[in-house]
Each structure stands twice: as C-alpha cells, then as structure tokens.
Motif scaffolding. Structure first.
Motif, PDB file in Angstrom:
ATOM      1  N   TYR A   1       0.811  -1.212   0.000  1.00  0.00           N
ATOM      2  CA  TYR A   1       0.000   0.000   0.000  1.00  0.00           C
ATOM      3  C   TYR A   1       0.850   1.271   0.000  1.00  0.00           C
ATOM      4  O   TYR A   1       0.520   2.249  -0.665  1.00  0.00           O
ATOM      5  N   THR A   2       1.974   1.223   0.744  1.00  0.00           N
ATOM      6  CA  THR A   2       2.878   2.376   0.765  1.00  0.00           C
ATOM      7  C   THR A   2       3.352   2.694  -0.650  1.00  0.00           C
ATOM      8  O   THR A   2       3.418   3.855  -1.064  1.00  0.00           O
ATOM      9  N   GLY A   3       3.684   1.637  -1.395  1.00  0.00           N
ATOM     10  CA  GLY A   3       4.115   1.839  -2.779  1.00  0.00           C
ATOM     11  C   GLY A   3       2.973   2.319  -3.657  1.00  0.00           C
ATOM     12  O   GLY A   3       3.126   3.226  -4.468  1.00  0.00           O
ATOM     13  N   LEU A   4       1.778   1.706  -3.415  1.00  0.00           N
ATOM     14  CA  LEU A   4       0.629   1.993  -4.286  1.00  0.00           C
ATOM     15  C   LEU A   4       0.192   3.455  -4.273  1.00  0.00           C
ATOM     16  O   LEU A   4      -0.137   4.002  -5.324  1.00  0.00           O
ATOM     17  N   ILE A   5       0.181   4.085  -3.085  1.00  0.00           N
ATOM     18  CA  ILE A   5      -0.361   5.448  -3.073  1.00  0.00           C
ATOM     19  C   ILE A   5       0.535   6.396  -3.869  1.00  0.00           C
ATOM     20  O   ILE A   5       0.056   7.263  -4.575  1.00  0.00           O
ATOM     21  N   PHE A   6       1.841   6.190  -3.794  1.00  0.00           N
ATOM     22  CA  PHE A   6       2.725   7.039  -4.593  1.00  0.00           C
ATOM     23  C   PHE A   6       2.616   6.685  -6.075  1.00  0.00           C
ATOM     24  O   PHE A   6       2.628   7.537  -6.948  1.00  0.00           O
ATOM     25  N   TRP A   7       2.506   5.388  -6.336  1.00  0.00           N
ATOM     26  CA  TRP A   7       2.374   4.957  -7.728  1.00  0.00           C
ATOM     27  C   TRP A   7       1.101   5.507  -8.369  1.00  0.00           C
ATOM     28  O   TRP A   7       1.098   5.971  -9.504  1.00  0.00           O
ATOM     29  N   THR A   8       0.002   5.475  -7.597  1.00  0.00           N
ATOM     30  CA  THR A   8      -1.270   5.958  -8.121  1.00  0.00           C
ATOM     31  C   THR A   8      -1.208   7.458  -8.391  1.00  0.00           C
ATOM     32  O   THR A   8      -1.712   7.939  -9.403  1.00  0.00           O
ATOM     33  N   LEU A   9      -0.550   8.202  -7.482  1.00  0.00           N
ATOM     34  CA  LEU A   9      -0.395   9.636  -7.698  1.00  0.00           C
ATOM     35  C   LEU A   9       0.327   9.889  -9.020  1.00  0.00           C
ATOM     36  O   LEU A   9      -0.046  10.758  -9.804  1.00  0.00           O
ATOM     37  N   PHE A  10       1.343   9.060  -9.273  1.00  0.00           N
ATOM     38  CA  PHE A  10       2.112   9.217 -10.505  1.00  0.00           C
ATOM     39  C   PHE A  10       1.322   8.780 -11.738  1.00  0.00           C
ATOM     40  O   PHE A  10       1.184   9.536 -12.700  1.00  0.00           O
ATOM     41  N   SER A  11       0.754   7.573 -11.699  1.00  0.00           N
ATOM     42  CA  SER A  11       0.144   7.026 -12.917  1.00  0.00           C
ATOM     43  C   SER A  11      -1.165   7.753 -13.272  1.00  0.00           C
ATOM     44  O   SER A  11      -1.395   8.079 -14.436  1.00  0.00           O
ATOM     45  N   ALA A  12      -1.984   8.057 -12.250  1.00  0.00           N
ATOM     46  CA  ALA A  12      -3.226   8.776 -12.542  1.00  0.00           C
ATOM     47  C   ALA A  12      -2.891  10.181 -13.032  1.00  0.00           C
ATOM     48  O   ALA A  12      -3.498  10.690 -13.977  1.00  0.00           O
ATOM     49  N   GLY A  13      -1.886  10.781 -12.396  1.00  0.00           N
ATOM     50  CA  GLY A  13      -1.461  12.121 -12.803  1.00  0.00           C
ATOM     51  C   GLY A  13      -0.962  12.130 -14.229  1.00  0.00           C
ATOM     52  O   GLY A  13      -1.277  13.030 -15.014  1.00  0.00           O
ATOM     53  N   LEU A  14      -0.207  11.088 -14.585  1.00  0.00           N
ATOM     54  CA  LEU A  14       0.351  11.015 -15.934  1.00  0.00           C
ATOM     55  C   LEU A  14      -0.764  10.890 -16.973  1.00  0.00           C
ATOM     56  O   LEU A  14      -0.761  11.562 -18.009  1.00  0.00           O
ATOM     57  N   THR A  15      -1.750  10.037 -16.674  1.00  0.00           N
ATOM     58  CA  THR A  15      -2.882   9.884 -17.596  1.00  0.00           C
ATOM     59  C   THR A  15      -3.600  11.213 -17.791  1.00  0.00           C
ATOM     60  O   THR A  15      -3.892  11.626 -18.916  1.00  0.00           O
ATOM     61  N   ASP A  16      -3.864  11.900 -16.666  1.00  0.00           N
ATOM     62  CA  ASP A  16      -4.635  13.145 -16.746  1.00  0.00           C
ATOM     63  C   ASP A  16      -3.854  14.283 -17.396  1.00  0.00           C
ATOM     64  O   ASP A  16      -4.404  15.032 -18.206  1.00  0.00           O
ATOM     65  N   THR A  17      -2.575  14.428 -17.046  1.00  0.00           N
ATOM     66  CA  THR A  17      -1.804  15.535 -17.637  1.00  0.00           C
ATOM     67  C   THR A  17      -1.636  15.333 -19.134  1.00  0.00           C
ATOM     68  O   THR A  17      -1.647  16.294 -19.896  1.00  0.00           O
ATOM     69  N   SER A  18      -1.498  14.076 -19.557  1.00  0.00           N
ATOM     70  CA  SER A  18      -1.295  13.832 -20.981  1.00  0.00           C
ATOM     71  C   SER A  18      -2.495  14.262 -21.800  1.00  0.00           C
ATOM     72  O   SER A  18      -2.375  14.589 -22.971  1.00  0.00           O
ATOM     73  N   GLY A  19      -3.668  14.236 -21.152  1.00  0.00           N
ATOM     74  CA  GLY A  19      -4.861  14.648 -21.880  1.00  0.00           C
ATOM     75  C   GLY A  19      -5.239  16.098 -21.613  1.00  0.00           C
ATOM     76  O   GLY A  19      -6.206  16.605 -22.171  1.00  0.00           O
ATOM     77  N   SER A  20      -4.476  16.779 -20.767  1.00  0.00           N
ATOM     78  CA  SER A  20      -4.940  18.081 -20.278  1.00  0.00           C
ATOM     79  C   SER A  20      -5.043  19.158 -21.357  1.00  0.00           C
ATOM     80  O   SER A  20      -5.926  19.999 -21.295  1.00  0.00           O
TER      81      SER A  20
ATOM     82  N   SER B   1      11.084   4.684  -8.388  1.00  0.00           N
ATOM     83  CA  SER B   1      11.746   3.647  -7.598  1.00  0.00           C
ATOM     84  C   SER B   1      12.322   4.245  -6.330  1.00  0.00           C
ATOM     85  O   SER B   1      12.106   3.737  -5.224  1.00  0.00           O
ATOM     86  N   GLY B   2      13.065   5.331  -6.500  1.00  0.00           N
ATOM     87  CA  GLY B   2      13.667   5.993  -5.353  1.00  0.00           C
ATOM     88  C   GLY B   2      12.600   6.481  -4.389  1.00  0.00           C
ATOM     89  O   GLY B   2      12.691   6.288  -3.177  1.00  0.00           O
ATOM     90  N   VAL B   3      11.559   7.091  -4.951  1.00  0.00           N
ATOM     91  CA  VAL B   3      10.486   7.643  -4.118  1.00  0.00           C
ATOM     92  C   VAL B   3       9.862   6.547  -3.256  1.00  0.00           C
ATOM     93  O   VAL B   3       9.746   6.671  -2.034  1.00  0.00           O
ATOM     94  N   ILE B   4       9.494   5.425  -3.888  1.00  0.00           N
ATOM     95  CA  ILE B   4       8.781   4.369  -3.173  1.00  0.00           C
ATOM     96  C   ILE B   4       9.687   3.688  -2.149  1.00  0.00           C
ATOM     97  O   ILE B   4       9.286   3.420  -1.012  1.00  0.00           O
TER      98      ILE B   4
ATOM     99  N   VAL C   1       6.723  -1.586  -6.816  1.00  0.00           N
ATOM    100  CA  VAL C   1       5.474  -1.419  -6.079  1.00  0.00           C
ATOM    101  C   VAL C   1       5.096  -2.737  -5.424  1.00  0.00           C
ATOM    102  O   VAL C   1       4.877  -2.810  -4.215  1.00  0.00           O
ATOM    103  N   ILE C   2       5.088  -3.811  -6.231  1.00  0.00           N
ATOM    104  CA  ILE C   2       4.664  -5.106  -5.686  1.00  0.00           C
ATOM    105  C   ILE C   2       5.843  -5.913  -5.153  1.00  0.00           C
ATOM    106  O   ILE C   2       5.650  -6.927  -4.524  1.00  0.00           O
ATOM    107  N   TYR C   3       7.059  -5.461  -5.423  1.00  0.00           N
ATOM    108  CA  TYR C   3       8.235  -6.156  -4.893  1.00  0.00           C
ATOM    109  C   TYR C   3       9.193  -5.128  -4.298  1.00  0.00           C
ATOM    110  O   TYR C   3       9.125  -3.950  -4.641  1.00  0.00           O
ATOM    111  N   PRO C   4      10.099  -5.544  -3.419  1.00  0.00           N
ATOM    112  CA  PRO C   4      11.071  -4.600  -2.860  1.00  0.00           C
ATOM    113  C   PRO C   4      12.263  -4.416  -3.798  1.00  0.00           C
ATOM    114  O   PRO C   4      12.529  -5.287  -4.628  1.00  0.00           O
ATOM    115  N   VAL C   5      12.963  -3.295  -3.661  1.00  0.00           N
ATOM    116  CA  VAL C   5      14.128  -3.076  -4.532  1.00  0.00           C
ATOM    117  C   VAL C   5      15.212  -4.094  -4.256  1.00  0.00           C
ATOM    118  O   VAL C   5      16.092  -4.324  -5.080  1.00  0.00           O
TER     119      VAL C   5
END
Lengths: 423, 272
Positions: free
Chosen positions: B81-100, B222-225, B201-205
């Motif tokens: 979950y710790t990985g997911l919230i940062f990942w979601t911020l990135f991936s959802a943001g990327l989808t939305d900005t690309s269409g902005s 990667s660094g962020v998560i 996200v689903i595995y550790p570095v």
C-alpha cells in the motif's frame, strides 16, 4: 501615443495540416522503415511548398492610439479572426511584429471555459479567471455582473439547466466587466435576443466612450461598427485594403462586395489569383436571371455567372469549374463543371460564357466563390501549363432565408428525402 | 508594461513573473477539476478510498499470499500500500496531464495564458485523491503498529514533490505529443500498465542485487517508493544512492518534457 503597433504582420497556414490528425504509430513506422526518406521529407517541408501554403494574413500594418476604438471589417476569410488570434497571443505570427502597450483582454467567444456541471456563481469566477481577471476583481464586481445578466434567481443552479438565452446573458455579463488596457472583441454581440443585444451595445458604448478604453472590434453588424468605432481597418484576402474614418471604410467595404473587374492574370502567384499566365479570366459577374446584378439570393432562385476569358497560348479543350466554400481550411463544399470548348483553341480566340446555377437544396449563409479555368491537360492530369484561378475575389454569394423554416436549416445542404410513416 | 509578439519566442524561457500573475487562474482551474470530479460521481470521495484499498487487497492476495513475494519483513498489505499510493499519484497524474491540453482545447484556442498551468493544475487535482488514500495508510500503520522515523516524516514532502515533478516532466512530453498525435492516449495506458512492473510497487528493490540497483533509479518512482517505505515504516536505513539517481533521472525527464513542450506550445491553437 500608440498603444498597438502592428508591423508587416503575416500568418501562413499549410492547407491540409488540419484535415486529419497524425498518428504517432504511423510516423514511427515511417521513421523506422525509411529513416532517410523521413529525413528528406523533413527537409522538404522546411522548404515549404507554395501550393500548400495559404497566407491568412500578409504584410498588415497599422497603429492604434490609446483610447481609440478601431473596427476591423472584411468578408468571411479576410483574416479578421486570425489577426485577433495573433493579437491575443493564441497563435504566433509567421512574419512581422506587434508591440502592445498594456494588458490585453480578448473576447473571441462568450462563455469560454464555462463548465455545465458548475453553478452560475462558480462559472462567473472560473470564466472571469480564464478571461484574465484577478479573484479580488471578480469578487468586487460580482453583484454588478449578476445584476447585469438578470439571472439572480438561478445563480446557484448548474448552468446545464440554463436556457441558452440565460447562458449567453451570464457569459456576456462576465465579459462585459473585463477591464484590460486593450479589449479585443470578435462578433460576440451577435448573440442573445435583440433586447439583450441592445443592452450589450449600450454597455460597450459606456466602456469605450466613458472609460476611454482601447478597443479592437470585429463585427458583421455594420450598424454597431458605425456606432462604436472612430476608425476602421478593412481587410480583404489577408491584406489591409483601407484604413481610415468609419464612414469611408464602410464605403470601401461596400465596394469590395461588388468589385468584379479582374486584372489580366500575368501568372503571378498570390493567395487569390494564381495561374500559368497563358489563360486568364478577364471578367466575372454575378446576375439574376433578369440580368440584374445581384449577390443575394433566396433559396430556389437561380444565379447567373457571366465570364469572359482571354487565351494567350494554343491549347486543347477548355473547362470551367465554379466551387462554393465556407472556409479555406475546411475545403470545397461543391463544384459545378462545364466544358467550354472541346477542340484545339488558338491564341487570341477569346470568349465568354454564361453559367446558370439553381440554388436549391442549399442552406442560408455566405458562401465564398472559387473559379477555375483550364485546358484538358490541367483538368485531367493536373499539368499546370494552362490554367487560371480566381479565388474569393468575386462575391460572396449570399443565400437568404425567406421563411422561419429555412432559418432553422443547419449545415450547408439539404438532400432530397421522403418519409413513409409505418405506424 | 510592454508586450512584444514575434514569430519566434525564446523557447528556453520560463517566465516566472508571468506565471505569478496567472496564479488565480491556476487556483480556479484546480478548484474546477476538484469540484467537477467529486460532483459528478455520486460516490466521489468513497471512490478515492475504495480504489486503492481494493487494489491493495487484490495485490495482497495474489502477490503476497499466492506468489509469496518478499516484502522486507513487513506485512504485505502495508508494504504494497505504501508503494501503491505514490504509484497511483504518478500514474493517474500522468494519464490526466497527458490529456490536459486536448481536453481543454476549448480554452486553449480562445484565450491566452501560460499553457503549463493546465497540466500543473491537473496534477494538483490528483493530490486530493492522494490525501484521502494517505488516511488509509495511517490506519494501516496503527493496525500493524508501525511508526515512521523522524527523517521519514521530514522527507515525505520531498517525495511528494518528486512524484509531482516526475509526473509533470513525463506528462508535458506526452501531453504535447497528444496534441499532434491523437493515438498517444491509446498507447499511454498500455505503457503505464507495463511501467508498474518495472517500479518496485509489488516487490522490494532488494530483489535486484546492489550492484545493479541504480538501474531501477532511472525510473524516479523507484527511489520515491523505496525511501517512502524506509522512512514511513522505519524498517531499514534510507538508500541515499538510489534516491540521488532518482533525482537525477527526474530532472532529466523534466528538462526533456519541458523543452519539447516549449518548442510546440505556441502552435497548440493551430493544430489542436
């Protein structure tokens, strides 16, 4: 003191650029398959090909003094909107320079950025910010805006539930309270019911005359131009053809509408007259069937084109095409084609012809005219040895609606159709 | 005040003064997106909670239980979950900005303002979802008895900023491409789907040997998560090397994205 200085302004579009969207997939495959060709293609497009070019504006110069109200008039496709877009920094010019001595507010459309889900109140703030107002400014004028619009009762209702009249009134009210140093307005007075239009015109007068703001005003409503503007610039086919007092400018504009005398085409290239120089239209006139000069017709009437041409070279076959279009970037709507001669023509065998076109199945509106004259080779193989083009010089052809039903027609054409009710 | 309009603009130029004068527009666009987002869906806020939570449950069952993915000694749900919230911020943001730019073409073709405001406002809109999702993380931390380190708390704003900048860098590039090439929006979701597998996200570095771990850093997330896990769960010391590589790669994406955007920005209204 000049607050706007426009020097040698030009804007070039490549026709076809807008016609369909590129797919990244196609471009990538193309690069991978033939990288050299792609590179070659890039180089070629840099040395822009003149046949795909279209100058929406060319060498336009004018200055506007502080506090002046300048009208910009011209036919469809004269370059008015392009000029305003460049002045508002929405699109960059291809050549030239503009110096602006203040904050510009542009009103190219009412209700830019209105969101249907948001309430009237919310949209006032959003739209105001989009038009360049500060939050404090909007708060200060909020009551005034609401009062002017006359939609107080529905101010907390989402605008998707507004009638189109209410929507337009609210949108214009926000715009009318803009206070930039330079205000640019495009055709926005053409909205709403006539009473509200009058109110808007009054507001505009107040803004321009009393508050001394510099305004650039584009309109087809010549009465409004006459009332508001001190001076006008007349544009035709992307060039400035007149600049001066409003009265004289309106006369110049009238002359443009009816001018049909064509100079012999010497094969020089420009936007609206191009050709090989070996064949030339010498006159094109528009009549009704009683041979009365006219460019306004009701649906169902017949327009008569009388054309004269000069032949300066020997050629085989001669054809004329007359095309109707609305807007250069969107292409031709329809074309009529006629064969003038099918044998060999000698130099000096000049002639003239009449083409009658029945204006049925067409929707009301202003249509630009494109005339093409050429020999067999030019028509069938596109060999540009003998041809002449007169584009958007004659006309426009104005189709009027004569009944309420016709006024409601949408699009450009109506196709003959019939219906059988089954139940 | 004088404005000069010329055919060529200084494309490398970021006019901060101009951006400042448009701060109210920035505020209202963000506000519009937040408002519309939570107004249109009846379950609005609930969806922001539901989505990451269910993803966590599904991932815990499949990757944690069935695939027995290592999780650095932490219960898998809180790890993923710790990985997911940062990942979601990135991936959802990327989808939305690309269409902005395309989704705001109505405004782009009618009014001038620094176009960079559009994707930036969009990223900030996604911060609301992030904040809601973060509340669940706090709940999980209570449930599993994990406390963040002090350094971890200090670093959180930095990690959020890094995520936002990475999103903007890549988003500006794809957003600008999208104006000209309309198939970008079909390619991008596929690309993002694959990207989660090369992000820890689903595995550790730690499943990558220390020698090659820097390669993971080419993906700034990667660094962020990794740092988020170390700092928030206090399970290990922070891998500064990986963070540094991530900061460098993030900077590169930002510069590339911004430069491409700047080159094509002025012609948006002509091609959109």
């Amino acid at each position: 003191m000049a607050i706007i200085e426009v020097t040698n302004l030009g804007k070039k579009y490549n026709i076809g650029e807008r016609q369909n969207y590129l797919a990244l997939r196609d471009t990538l495959t193309y690069i991978i398959k033939s990288p050299l060709k792609w590179f070659g293609g890039k180089v070629k497009s840099l040395q822009s090909r003149p046949d795909n070019e279209f100058w929406a504006l060319r060498d336009v110069n004018f200055t506007v003094k502080k506090g002046e109200v300048l009208g910009i008039i011209g036919r469809n496709g004269a370059g008015k909107s392009t000029l305003l877009k460049i002045l508002s920094q929405i699109t960059p010019p291809t050549t030239g320079e503009i110096r602006l001595g203040g904050r510009v507010g542009s009103l190219l459309e009412v209700g830019t950025g209105f969101h249907p889900e948001l309430t009237g109140r919310e949209n006032i703030f959003l739209n105001g910010a989009i038009l360049g107002m500060r939050k404090k400014e909007i708060e200060k004028k909020f009551d005034e805006i609401v009062e002017f619009s006359g939609v107080e009762k529905f101010i907390d209702t989402p605008v998707k539930r507004y009638s189109s009249g209410m929507y337009v009134r609210l949108a214009f009210s926000v715009a009318a309270h803009l206070e930039p140093d330079i205000l640019i307005i495009d055709e926005v007075l053409a909205v709403g019911d006539s009473e509200f239009q009058k109110k808007c015109l009054g507001k505009m007068e107040e803004v321009t005359k009393k508050e001394g703001r510099t305004v650039l005003f584009v309109s087809h409503n010549l009465a409004a131009v006459k009332k508001l503007c001190d001076r006008c610039v007349v544009l035709n086919n992307g060039s400035k053809v007149f600049e001066g007092g409003t009265e004289k400018a309106l006369l110049a504009y009238d002359n443009l509408q009816s001018s049909r005398e064509l100079k012999m085409n010497k094969g020089e290239y420009n936007n609206n007259r191009r050709g090989s120089g070996t064949l030339s239209f010498t006159e094109i006139e528009m009549f009704d069937t009683n041979d009365k000069k006219r460019n306004m017709f009701n649906i169902g009437e017949t327009v008569r084109f009388k054309m004269s041409y000069a032949v300066l070279n020997e050629m085989e076959g001669l054809y004329v095409l007359i095309s109707l279009y609305k807007d250069r970037l969107n292409g031709v709507l329809t074309t009529v084609k006629h064969e003038l001669r099918n044998n060999v023509i000698k130099k000096g065998e000049n002639g003239s012809a009449i083409v009658d076109v029945e204006l049925s199945h067409i929707c009301p509106g202003e249509y630009s005219l494109h005339f093409w004259l050429g020999d067999k080779m030019a028509l069938h193989q596109g060999t540009p040895l003998n041809y002449d083009v007169v584009d958007n010089v004659v006309g426009p052809l104005v189709i009027k609606a004569s009944s309420e039903e016709e006024k409601e027609m949408a699009g450009y054409f109506t196709l003959p159709s019939n219906m059988n009710i089954l139940k | 005040m004088e404005i000069i309009i010329r055919p060529k603009s200084k494309w490398w130029h970021l006019d901060l003064g101009e951006l400042w004068t448009f701060r109210d527009l920035f505020y209202f666009l963000t506000w519009r997106d937040v408002k519309v987002k939570y107004k249109q869906t009846i379950v609005g806020v609930l969806w922001a909670v539901f989505q990451p939570f269910v993803t966590m449950v599904v991932f815990s069952v499949f990757f944690g239980r069935l695939a027995k993915m290592p999780s650095e000694g932490v219960p898998y749900p809180i790890f993923v979950y710790t990985g997911l919230i940062f990942w979601t911020l990135f991936s959802a943001g990327l989808t939305d900005t690309s269409g902005s730019f395309v989704s705001n073409s109505q405004i782009v073709t009618k009014v001038y303002f620094p176009r960079v405001i559009l994707p930036t406002a969009t990223v900030l809109t996604n911060m609301v979802d992030f904040a809601i999702a973060a509340i669940i993380l706090v709940g999980l931390m209570f449930y599993y008895h994990y406390t963040p380190t002090l350094l971890g708390i200090v670093l959180i704003p930095v990690l959020i900023l890094m995520t936002i900048l990475s999103t903007l860098g890549v988003g500006l590039l794809f957003g600008s491409l999208n104006v000209k090439y309309r198939d970008v929006r079909f390619i991008l979701p596929f690309f993002i789907q694959l990207l989660i597998f090369i992000t820890p996200v689903i595995y550790p570095v730690t499943i990558v040997s220390e020698k090659y771990r820097w390669i993971l850093g080419l993906n700034p997330m990667s660094g962020v998560i990794d740092v988020a896990r170390a700092g928030l769960l206090g399970i290990k010391s922070i891998d500064w090397g990986l963070l540094l590589v991530s900061i460098i790669s993030m900077t590169v994406y930002c510069v590339v994205g911004y430069l491409y955007f700047k080159v094509v920005e002025r012609y948006f209204a002509d091609v959109i």
